[in-house]
Write a protein that holds these residues in place. Structure first.
Motif, mmCIF file in Angstrom:
data_model
loop_
_atom_site.group_PDB
_atom_site.id
_atom_site.type_symbol
_atom_site.label_atom_id
_atom_site.label_comp_id
_atom_site.label_asym_id
_atom_site.label_seq_id
_atom_site.Cartn_x
_atom_site.Cartn_y
_atom_site.Cartn_z
ATOM 1 N N UNK A 4 0.865 -1.176 0.000
ATOM 2 C CA UNK A 4 0.000 0.000 0.000
ATOM 3 C C UNK A 4 0.907 1.234 0.000
ATOM 4 N N UNK A 5 0.723 2.078 -1.001
ATOM 5 C CA UNK A 5 1.645 3.174 -1.266
ATOM 6 C C UNK A 5 0.903 4.506 -1.217
ATOM 7 N N UNK A 6 1.593 5.534 -0.753
ATOM 8 C CA UNK A 6 1.073 6.897 -0.808
ATOM 9 C C UNK A 6 2.244 7.851 -1.005
ATOM 10 N N UNK A 7 2.138 8.692 -2.037
ATOM 11 C CA UNK A 7 3.215 9.644 -2.300
ATOM 12 C C UNK A 7 4.549 8.987 -2.587
ATOM 13 N N UNK A 8 4.509 7.797 -3.206
ATOM 14 C CA UNK A 8 5.739 7.097 -3.531
ATOM 15 C C UNK A 8 6.355 6.337 -2.372
ATOM 16 N N UNK A 9 5.675 6.326 -1.213
ATOM 17 C CA UNK A 9 6.202 5.674 -0.016
ATOM 18 C C UNK A 9 5.352 4.453 0.329
ATOM 19 N N UNK A 10 5.989 3.331 0.566
ATOM 20 C CA UNK A 10 5.311 2.156 1.101
ATOM 21 C C UNK A 10 5.003 2.462 2.562
#
Length: 258
Positions: free
Chosen positions: A235-241
């Motif tokens: 699950x990713x947000x803003x390129x961050x796991x």
């Protein structure tokens, strides 16, 4: 000492200390992106109007990079590079270039034959592991999922039920997705995104993150009309796991042609 190592072309040893590649390896930034090998002199921080001379007050670093990302089945490969443009003298950076080979996906008809007139994608045991806290006041998360894809037909209710106060929710009410494309050759290049939100009774729902499901991983084999595959995706947000690279979406996908 760093300049001496650069002069001796000890690039591989120096690159082991590279911050960006370490952060990418641990899912802290640019998750899912790729890059080449930087077996040349660091490109920052250099003196202007000079081909390559470092400013002594700063440690040399590979601050100029080329990264790429692809969700589809087509594989992007390096034709040449990466390589620095040392003759550019107008900046304290040296630009970096690369030549990539990107396959062209042919435009295929949405229907292959009357044999494949309908395609249905169904989830089972869809849930999350180690979601982050989204509500500081209650120290919990109220999660639900929605579905987004170029080939997903519009639904009146394109979302699951809300699972309240649970960092490891399992969704019970999951819509059956009907795909507008039934040509397996075309579906190989499509993706489905599962968007996760934190439900808010009064305000706007907050986005937790998303997981990407390339459909080629789930399509029935050529001699099959249905196939069931288990999956586990970051699950990713803003390129961050998110949640220190622990948050995952998991479940089972069944795709059926009829």
């Amino acid at each position: 000492k760093m300049v001496s190592m650069i002069e001796n072309k000890e690039f591989d040893t120096l690159f082991h200390c590279d911050q960006l590649s370490a952060q990418m390896k641990h899912g802290k930034t640019f998750y899912g992106f790729r890059e080449g090998s930087y077996m040349f002199e660091p490109t920052f921080k250099v003196k202007r109007d000079m081909k390559l001379e470092y400013i002594p007050e700063r440690s040399p670093a590979w601050c100029d990079r080329v990264l790429w990302h692809s969700n589809g089945r087509a594989k992007i490969s390096i034709s040449k590079g990466p390589f620095p443009a040392l003759d550019i003298l107008t900046s304290d950076h040296k630009p970096v270039g690369i030549m990539l080979s990107v396959p062209i996906v042919p435009v295929l008809p949405p229907l292959l034959s009357p044999q494949y007139s309908q395609c249905i994608l169904k989830f089972d045991n869809l849930g999350c592991i180690d979601l982050p806290c989204m509500d500081v006041a209650t120290n919990t998360v109220d999660a639900f999922a929605t579905f987004l894809g170029n080939v997903v037909k519009p639904l009146k209710k394109n979302r699951t039920n809300v699972v309240k106060k649970n960092f490891n929710p399992v969704f019970k009410k999951i819509p059956e997705l009907h795909l507008s494309v039934t040509n397996p050759l075309r579906l190989q290049h499509e993706v489905l995104s599962v968007l996760l939100y934190d439900w808010d009774m009064l305000g706007k729902n907050d986005k937790i993150g998303f997981a990407t499901l390339p459909l080629h991983e789930f399509l029935p084999l050529p001699d099959q009309k249905t196939r069931t595959v288990q999956f586990r995706k970051a699950i990713v947000k803003g390129g961050v796991h998110i949640n220190d690279a622990k948050a995952m979406l998991q479940g089972t996908v069944t795709i059926t042609f009829s």
